[in-house]
Design an enzyme around this catalytic site. Structure first.
Site, PDB file in Angstrom:
ATOM      1  N   LYS A  81       0.945  -1.182  -0.189  1.00 31.79           N
ATOM      2  CA  LYS A  81      -0.018   0.075   0.054  1.00 31.79           C
ATOM      3  C   LYS A  81       0.878   1.304  -0.183  1.00 31.79           C
ATOM      4  CE  LYS A  81      -4.233  -2.201   2.294  1.00 31.79           C
ATOM      5  NZ  LYS A  81      -5.120  -2.158   3.288  1.00 31.79           N
ATOM      6  N   TYR A 110     -12.177  -1.816  -3.776  1.00 30.36           N
ATOM      7  CA  TYR A 110     -12.694  -1.979  -2.521  1.00 30.36           C
ATOM      8  C   TYR A 110     -14.339  -1.820  -2.363  1.00 30.36           C
ATOM      9  CZ  TYR A 110      -8.449  -2.177  -0.485  1.00 30.36           C
ATOM     10  OH  TYR A 110      -7.044  -2.434   0.030  1.00 30.36           O
ATOM     11  N   ASN A 117      -2.247   0.216   6.574  1.00 31.41           N
ATOM     12  CA  ASN A 117      -1.659  -0.948   7.024  1.00 31.41           C
ATOM     13  C   ASN A 117      -0.823  -1.850   6.189  1.00 31.41           C
ATOM     14  OD1 ASN A 117      -3.662  -1.849   5.494  1.00 31.41           O
ATOM     15  ND2 ASN A 117      -4.774  -2.921   7.164  1.00 31.41           N
ATOM     16  N   HIS A 124      -2.364  -5.411   1.303  1.00 27.22           N
ATOM     17  CA  HIS A 124      -3.570  -6.131   1.155  1.00 27.22           C
ATOM     18  C   HIS A 124      -3.144  -7.610   0.890  1.00 27.22           C
ATOM     19  CE1 HIS A 124      -7.305  -7.163  -0.347  1.00 27.22           C
ATOM     20  NE2 HIS A 124      -6.602  -7.862  -1.252  1.00 27.22           N
ATOM     21  N   GLU A 139      -9.314  -9.939  -7.764  1.00 26.03           N
ATOM     22  CA  GLU A 139      -8.101  -9.137  -7.796  1.00 26.03           C
ATOM     23  C   GLU A 139      -7.070  -8.953  -8.551  1.00 26.03           C
ATOM     24  OE1 GLU A 139      -9.726  -8.760  -2.937  1.00 26.03           O
ATOM     25  OE2 GLU A 139      -7.692  -9.497  -3.492  1.00 26.03           O
TER      26      GLU A 139
HETATM   27  P1  IDP Z   1      -7.781  -6.847   5.587  1.00 24.73           P
HETATM   28  O1  IDP Z   1      -7.123  -5.699   4.786  1.00 24.73           O
HETATM   29  O2  IDP Z   1      -7.192  -7.243   6.714  1.00 24.73           O
HETATM   30  O3  IDP Z   1      -8.419  -7.768   4.892  1.00 24.73           O
HETATM   31  P2  IDP Z   1     -10.530  -5.661   5.741  1.00 24.73           P
HETATM   32  O4  IDP Z   1     -11.469  -5.787   6.732  1.00 24.73           O
HETATM   33  O5  IDP Z   1     -10.829  -6.357   4.351  1.00 24.73           O
HETATM   34  O6  IDP Z   1      -9.096  -5.874   6.257  1.00 24.73           O
HETATM   35  O7  IDP Z   1     -10.445  -4.260   5.150  1.00 24.73           O
HETATM   36  C1  IDP Z   1      -9.919  -3.464   4.079  1.00 24.73           C
HETATM   37  C2  IDP Z   1      -9.034  -2.422   4.489  1.00 24.73           C
HETATM   38  O8  IDP Z   1      -9.863  -1.345   5.054  1.00 24.73           O
HETATM   39  C3  IDP Z   1      -7.991  -2.544   5.675  1.00 24.73           C
HETATM   40  O9  IDP Z   1      -6.876  -3.153   5.376  1.00 24.73           O
HETATM   41  C4  IDP Z   1      -7.829  -1.294   6.259  1.00 24.73           C
HETATM   42  O10 IDP Z   1      -6.791  -0.661   5.289  1.00 24.73           O
HETATM   43  C5  IDP Z   1      -8.963  -0.578   6.052  1.00 24.73           C
HETATM   44  N1  IDP Z   1      -9.667  -0.762   7.303  1.00 24.73           N
HETATM   45  C6  IDP Z   1     -10.443  -1.753   7.583  1.00 24.73           C
HETATM   46  N2  IDP Z   1     -11.263  -1.401   8.856  1.00 24.73           N
HETATM   47  C7  IDP Z   1     -10.936  -0.198   9.111  1.00 24.73           C
HETATM   48  C8  IDP Z   1     -11.339   0.491  10.212  1.00 24.73           C
HETATM   49  O11 IDP Z   1     -11.859   0.238  11.301  1.00 24.73           O
HETATM   50  N3  IDP Z   1     -10.719   1.747  10.200  1.00 24.73           N
HETATM   51  C9  IDP Z   1      -9.980   2.496   9.054  1.00 24.73           C
HETATM   52  N4  IDP Z   1      -9.621   1.535   8.156  1.00 24.73           N
HETATM   53  C10 IDP Z   1     -10.021   0.283   8.231  1.00 24.73           C
HETATM   54 MG    MG Z   2     -10.102  -7.859   3.257  1.00 27.19          MG
END
Ligand code: IDP
Ligand code: MG
Length: 139
Positions: A11, A51, A114, A117, A128
């Site tokens: 990312k 997304y 974070n 992905h 994807e």
């Molecule tokens: P993942 O990336 O671990 O699969 P997902 O629930 O699919 O997590 O969420 C996609 C992305 O959305 C996350 O990687 C993160 O960047 C963002 N995200 C998810 N939950 C939150 C939140 O509670 N606050 C802010 N960003 C979030």
């Molecule tokens: Mg996810």
């Protein structure tokens, strides 16, 4: 559906912080073969499309804006049990909850920025991967 492939993105935060090499190194060291690799960027429209499963969630707009804020690295990875093993290697969505030594534990700063992905299912890995790569870009 192939169960030995997953899709990842490094990312914008991890790219900007200089972690492309270290993250790719960790991916390879953990037994994943790189099938396809691209340094590119998502505009807001493309990030929103990628997304779209999260549309309506409170973090969706911030996520789209963050994911289109700078270049990313996209890749298709191959390994037996790829989806589960890669989710284990990247760690929890919230880096403060990610296991020591995981990619998010090492390289992520916050739940939104974070570092990486990782696909959550074979079906989404295929969708994807197809979002970024043609048949001619896979080896
Ligand atoms: P993942 O990336 O671990 O699969 P997902 O629930 O699919 O997590 O969420 C996609 C992305 O959305 C996350 O990687 C993160 O960047 C963002 N995200 C998810 N939950 C939150 C939140 O509670 N606050 C802010 N960003 C979030
Ligand atoms: Mg996810």
């Amino acid at each position: 559906m192939e169960s030995n492939k997953t899709f990842t993105m490094i990312k914008p935060d991890a790219v900007a912080n200089g972690h492309i090499g270290a993250i790719l190194d960790k991916i390879i060291a953990n037994g994943f073969k790189i099938i396809a690799l691209k340094y590119t960027a998502l505009n807001a429209e493309k990030a929103g499309e990628f997304y779209s499963v999260h549309k309506g969630r409170p973090f969706y707009n911030a996520l789209v804006s963050f994911m289109s804020s700078g270049p990313i690295v996209a890749a298709i990875l191959e390994k037996e049990n790829a989806i589960e093993d890669y989710r284990k290697l990247i760690g929890a969505t919230d880096p403060t909850k990610a296991e020591p030594g995981t990619i998010r534990n090492l390289f992520a700063k916050s739940i939104d920025a974070n570092a990486v992905h990782g696909s959550d299912s074979d079906e989404n890995a295929a969708i994807e991967g197809n979002f970024f790569f043609s048949a001619f870009e896979r080896f």
